[in-house]
Design a protein around this motif. Structure first.
Motif, PDB file in Angstrom:
ATOM      1  N   ARG A 278       9.982   2.981   2.612  1.00 30.87           N
ATOM      2  CA  ARG A 278       9.313   1.673   2.780  1.00 30.87           C
ATOM      3  C   ARG A 278       9.699   0.712   3.835  1.00 30.87           C
ATOM      4  NH1 ARG A 278      10.392   1.712  -3.915  1.00 30.87           N
ATOM      5  NH2 ARG A 278       8.426   2.569  -4.350  1.00 30.87           N
ATOM      6  N   ARG A 281       7.016   1.266   6.174  1.00 34.29           N
ATOM      7  CA  ARG A 281       5.912   0.904   5.719  1.00 34.29           C
ATOM      8  C   ARG A 281       5.070   2.008   5.298  1.00 34.29           C
ATOM      9  NH1 ARG A 281       3.197  -3.232   9.810  1.00 34.29           N
ATOM     10  NH2 ARG A 281       1.755  -3.519   7.723  1.00 34.29           N
ATOM     11  N   THR A 283       4.114   4.203   1.889  1.00 37.38           N
ATOM     12  CA  THR A 283       4.109   4.453   0.531  1.00 37.38           C
ATOM     13  C   THR A 283       4.487   5.835  -0.055  1.00 37.38           C
ATOM     14  OG1 THR A 283       2.363   2.793   0.303  1.00 37.38           O
ATOM     15  CG2 THR A 283       3.188   4.130  -1.663  1.00 37.38           C
ATOM     16  N   THR A 302       4.178   2.682  -8.528  1.00 33.95           N
ATOM     17  CA  THR A 302       3.437   3.505  -7.702  1.00 33.95           C
ATOM     18  C   THR A 302       2.642   4.694  -8.442  1.00 33.95           C
ATOM     19  OG1 THR A 302       5.270   3.368  -6.205  1.00 33.95           O
ATOM     20  CG2 THR A 302       3.971   5.219  -6.038  1.00 33.95           C
TER      21      THR A 302
END
Length: 368
Positions: A278, A281, A283, A302
């Motif tokens: 994270r 950046r 996921t 998620t």
């Protein structure tokens, strides 16, 4: 009295001259033709780097382009040694054509080939080669720049378990020094107290509970989910956290400003790895490991998305890459020693896999 008919004569007199080139002997639809075109384009882009590697004066060496093409053949055709590669190149016109040798050119001695190839092993040639292949695939629209998968595997080192000896103990082995009799029963061995005398950078590791431990390296891949092409590769010491460490290193090199997802197995479901993803950046679409202390590091925020389920389905294709690298390219047991050289050969084999995959993808697209 002999009967005459349509039977041909068994004449074995050799022709003195031949006017056919290796190019004429290779059929027009041979799979290597498409690969040769892609390889030549990559090598042309790397010409400047080759110039910087060689001295301006002295005796000319084997062209690096020929060395790399020969190395590709060894992986594509699962040739187990350089000596066998040179032997087959001597009589195989297909191999001569791909490397760039004429039918009457002298083939190099295996030792000469190896020594010239080792010069490339000391440089960052494999990383550049893979990057150029990936760029070529991107230009053809074959890669995704948003969705990826990471995973690692153990590569057995070129070292015997008998060479894994205490770091402090200097007593000579009993019996035959070349193949000593060693009794490991009752001896506690670990990477902290022991090391291989033939390949000190290899580490004792096992694939899972109940499996035997072997001296190994950790080979790691970053694969895009579009067509399963390898985007990056890293070899680390098999220290237990190598897969997560290598994944972060490879993801950090990803370019672009788009949101990125990365799939992975349960081994990547740790709070440290998820937090670092994270921060980058990225996921994390890793499989949930509810059995770990504290539960899974990712939750329904998620997993509720459809993209998470797609990543979990796509991530299994990375095993196809590992399977090809270990069986066809011959990396189940590496023949080089040290992290740097194993990383070179592993990365170059990844480029070879991409070339085969790209050729197959192009063959499935109907001509307009």
């Amino acid at each position: 009295m002999l009967r005459k008919g349509m039977r041909g004569a068994d004449e074995q007199q050799s022709q003195i001259f031949s006017y056919l080139s290796p190019e004429a002997r290779v059929r027009k639809d041979h799979p290597l033709r498409a690969i040769r075109i892609m390889v030549d384009e990559v090598l042309a882009q790397m010409s400047g780097s080759f110039d910087a590697m060689y001295a301006a004066v002295g005796r000319p060496s084997i062209a690096p382009e020929k060395l790399l093409r020969a190395q590709l053949l060894q992986m594509l055709y699962s040739v187990r040694s350089e000596r066998l590669l040179m032997e087959e190149m001597d009589y195989n016109l297909l191999f001569r054509w791909f490397v760039g040798l004429n039918a009457d050119d002298e083939v190099w001695d295996a030792t000469t080939f190896t020594k010239n190839r080792d010069r490339l092993l000391e440089a960052d040639v494999a990383k550049q080669f893979l990057a150029q292949v990936v760029a070529q695939a991107g230009a053809k629209g074959l890669t995704s720049d948003e969705h990826f998968t990471v995973d690692g595997t153990l590569l057995e080192a070129w070292a015997s378990v008998k060479s894994f000896q205490p770091k402090e103990k200097k007593t000579p082995p009993p019996g035959d020094p070349g193949n000593p009799t060693v009794n490991f029963h009752g001896e506690k061995r670990s990477n902290d107290t022991h090391e291989s005398k033939t390949d000190p950078e290899s580490q004792l590791a096992r694939k899972g509970p109940g499996k035997e431990a072997k001296l190994s390296y950790s080979g790691n891949l970053l694969v895009e989910n579009g067509n399963g092409l390898i985007v990056d590769a890293e070899v680390f010491q098999a220290n237990g956290t190598a897969e997560r460490d290598a994944a972060l290193v490879m993801m950090e090199k990803l370019s672009g400003t788009k949101a990125v997802t990365v799939g992975g197995d349960k081994g990547f479901d740790t709070r440290g790895f998820v937090a670092e993803c994270r921060n980058l950046r990225v996921t994390p679409h890793v499989a949930q490991n509810h059995a770990r202390a504290g539960g899974s590091a990712i939750d329904a925020r998620t997993t509720r998305h459809a993209g998470y389920r797609i990543s979990q389905r796509k991530r299994k294709r990375i095993e196809e890459c590992f399977g090809w690298l270990k069986t066809v390219a011959g990396l189940r047991k590496v023949r080089h020693r040290g992290v740097c050289r194993v990383d070179w050969i592993f990365t170059f084999a990844c480029a070879a896999y991409n070339l085969v995959r790209m050729r197959n993808l192009a063959a499935t697209v109907p001509a307009l």
